[in-house]
Motif scaffolding. Structure first.
Motif, PDB file in Angstrom:
ATOM      1  N   LYS A 161      -1.708  17.080   7.040  1.00  8.99           N
ATOM      2  CA  LYS A 161      -2.473  16.496   8.405  1.00  8.99           C
ATOM      3  C   LYS A 161      -3.661  15.810   7.989  1.00  8.99           C
ATOM      4  O   LYS A 161      -4.039  15.864   8.731  1.00  8.99           O
ATOM      5  N   GLY A 162      -4.248  15.723   6.763  1.00  8.46           N
ATOM      6  CA  GLY A 162      -5.236  14.868   6.667  1.00  8.46           C
ATOM      7  C   GLY A 162      -4.670  13.581   6.512  1.00  8.46           C
ATOM      8  O   GLY A 162      -5.571  12.561   5.688  1.00  8.46           O
ATOM      9  N   LEU A 163      -3.751  12.558   6.623  1.00 12.19           N
ATOM     10  CA  LEU A 163      -2.783  11.679   5.856  1.00 12.19           C
ATOM     11  C   LEU A 163      -3.920  10.629   6.605  1.00 12.19           C
ATOM     12  O   LEU A 163      -3.990  10.740   8.026  1.00 12.19           O
ATOM     13  N   ASP A 164      -3.920   9.471   6.119  1.00 12.72           N
ATOM     14  CA  ASP A 164      -4.596   8.211   6.422  1.00 12.72           C
ATOM     15  C   ASP A 164      -3.514   7.241   5.962  1.00 12.72           C
ATOM     16  O   ASP A 164      -3.457   6.777   5.006  1.00 12.72           O
ATOM     17  N   ARG A 165      -2.989   6.417   6.735  1.00 11.16           N
ATOM     18  CA  ARG A 165      -2.110   5.605   6.179  1.00 11.16           C
ATOM     19  C   ARG A 165      -2.697   4.064   6.578  1.00 11.16           C
ATOM     20  O   ARG A 165      -1.508   2.716   6.148  1.00 11.16           O
ATOM     21  N   THR A 166      -3.666   4.237   6.339  1.00 10.84           N
ATOM     22  CA  THR A 166      -4.076   3.048   6.078  1.00 10.84           C
ATOM     23  C   THR A 166      -3.684   2.679   5.276  1.00 10.84           C
ATOM     24  O   THR A 166      -4.318   2.987   3.703  1.00 10.84           O
ATOM     25  N   PRO A 167      -3.631   1.300   5.120  1.00  8.68           N
ATOM     26  CA  PRO A 167      -3.898   0.309   3.550  1.00  8.68           C
ATOM     27  C   PRO A 167      -4.898   0.333   2.828  1.00  8.68           C
ATOM     28  O   PRO A 167      -5.380   0.582   2.693  1.00  8.68           O
ATOM     29  N   ARG A 168      -4.207   0.410   1.346  1.00  7.57           N
ATOM     30  CA  ARG A 168      -5.296   0.725   0.261  1.00  7.57           C
ATOM     31  C   ARG A 168      -6.116  -0.389   0.279  1.00  7.57           C
ATOM     32  O   ARG A 168      -5.481  -0.971  -0.612  1.00  7.57           O
TER      33      ARG A 168
END
Length: 313
Positions: A154-161
């Protein structure tokens, strides 16, 4: 020495496959498939792959899906463990038409166990580098894992680290892998990062890999695959500072033809920290293959979905 990186599309998802060949070496006819661990990439096998290629093997090291230069799954999908095994099976069919040896490190070792157990007729020799699976858990954790997975997704941010610089990447690797020499980690950092479209630098893996899998590791199922592996199997330990599940010895005992090697001070990331010694041990092991090894695997082939097996590195 020829080193190439080629795109392959085994199951609808493009994977980056690194291949190592030495045209000056006498071919052995053996394809070696090297499977990397969690948050690693196939390209970082180079320190081990090149000596094996000089011995005459055709060495193949894929970036597993969502790692390195391989494609990431789309929205609404996930990295379920059987997906890795299906990719491996398709790559083997495409790239290893005859004899096959498999090397798996950490999470890649678990992938190798599932594949070799499902296809014991296909693998001539197997090497597991601290790849005997994660600690076991019972069904009592099922609800908690599912709850954690739902929260994570639900809170996943797939922006590269993002990273501040290559020196920042090296410093983080040094902090996470203190047993690996800094000069070695400086050569790993470019292989584990990628340049973003805006010119910034980021880790190359999909952040979705950091979420909790909704499925837990079931050791009873894992050992049934171990029992099906018919070929000679080299079990390599990085010594007391490596990574070992509490019941590791019981799991290894399920293998019909296990050999043991300990790289005393290597630690878990042995393909970086002790690459020369590891390549030598693997070279000796795979040199023992050939017709006898293949016949043994064929003769014993009928002997008789999970938490990642990732062995967090």
């Amino acid at each position: 020495m020829r080193r190439t990186s080629e795109p392959w599309n085994p199951n609808g998802l493009e994977l980056c496959v690194h291949r190592f060949r030495d045209d000056a070496a006498r071919p052995t006819g053996l394809t070696l498939l090297l499977l990397h661990g969690f948050l690693d990439a196939g390209s970082t096998w180079d320190l081990v792959a090149e000596p094996l290629a000089r011995a005459g093997h055709d060495v193949v090291a894929p970036d597993l899906r969502g790692f390195g230069r391989s494609a990431r799954v789309g929205a609404g999908s996930y990295y379920y463990f059987p997906d890795y095994i299906a990719d491996v099976a398709a790559l083997v069919d495409a790239l290893a038409p005859a004899r096959l040896g498999v090397v798996g490190h950490s999470m890649g070792g678990a992938v190798a166990v599932y594949y070799a157990g499902a296809r014991p007729d296909r693998v001539e020799r197997l090497a597991l580098l601290e790849g005997m699976g994660p600690p076991s858990h019972g069904p009592e954790i099922a609800v908690a894992r599912m709850e954690a997975w739902l929260r994570d997704m639900k809170g996943l941010d797939r922006t590269p680290r993002r990273l501040a610089s290559m020196q920042d990447a090296i410093a983080r690797l040094v902090a996470n892998h203190p047993r690996v020499p800094r000069d070695v980690l400086a050569t790993r950092a470019p292989l584990l990062t990628r340049e973003e479209p805006d010119g910034g630098l980021a880790w190359a893996y999909d952040p979705m890999h950091r979420t909790t899998s909704p499925l837990w590791f079931q050791v009873e199922a894992f050992t049934s695959f171990l029992e099906r592996i018919a070929c000679p199997t080299l079990v390599v330990s990085g010594g007391p500072t490596g990574w070992h599940p509490p019941d590791e010895a019981a799991r290894v005992a399920k293998l019909a033809r296990a050999e043991h090697v300990e790289l005393q001070d290597a630690g878990h990331m042995m393909h970086w920290s002790a690459a020369s010694e590891l390549a030598e041990r693997l070279g000796e092991f795979f040199a023992g293959g050939g017709a006898a090894g293949a016949a043994g695997a064929a003769g014993e082939g009928t002997k008789g979905g999970v938490d990642d097996g990732r062995g967090r590195e």
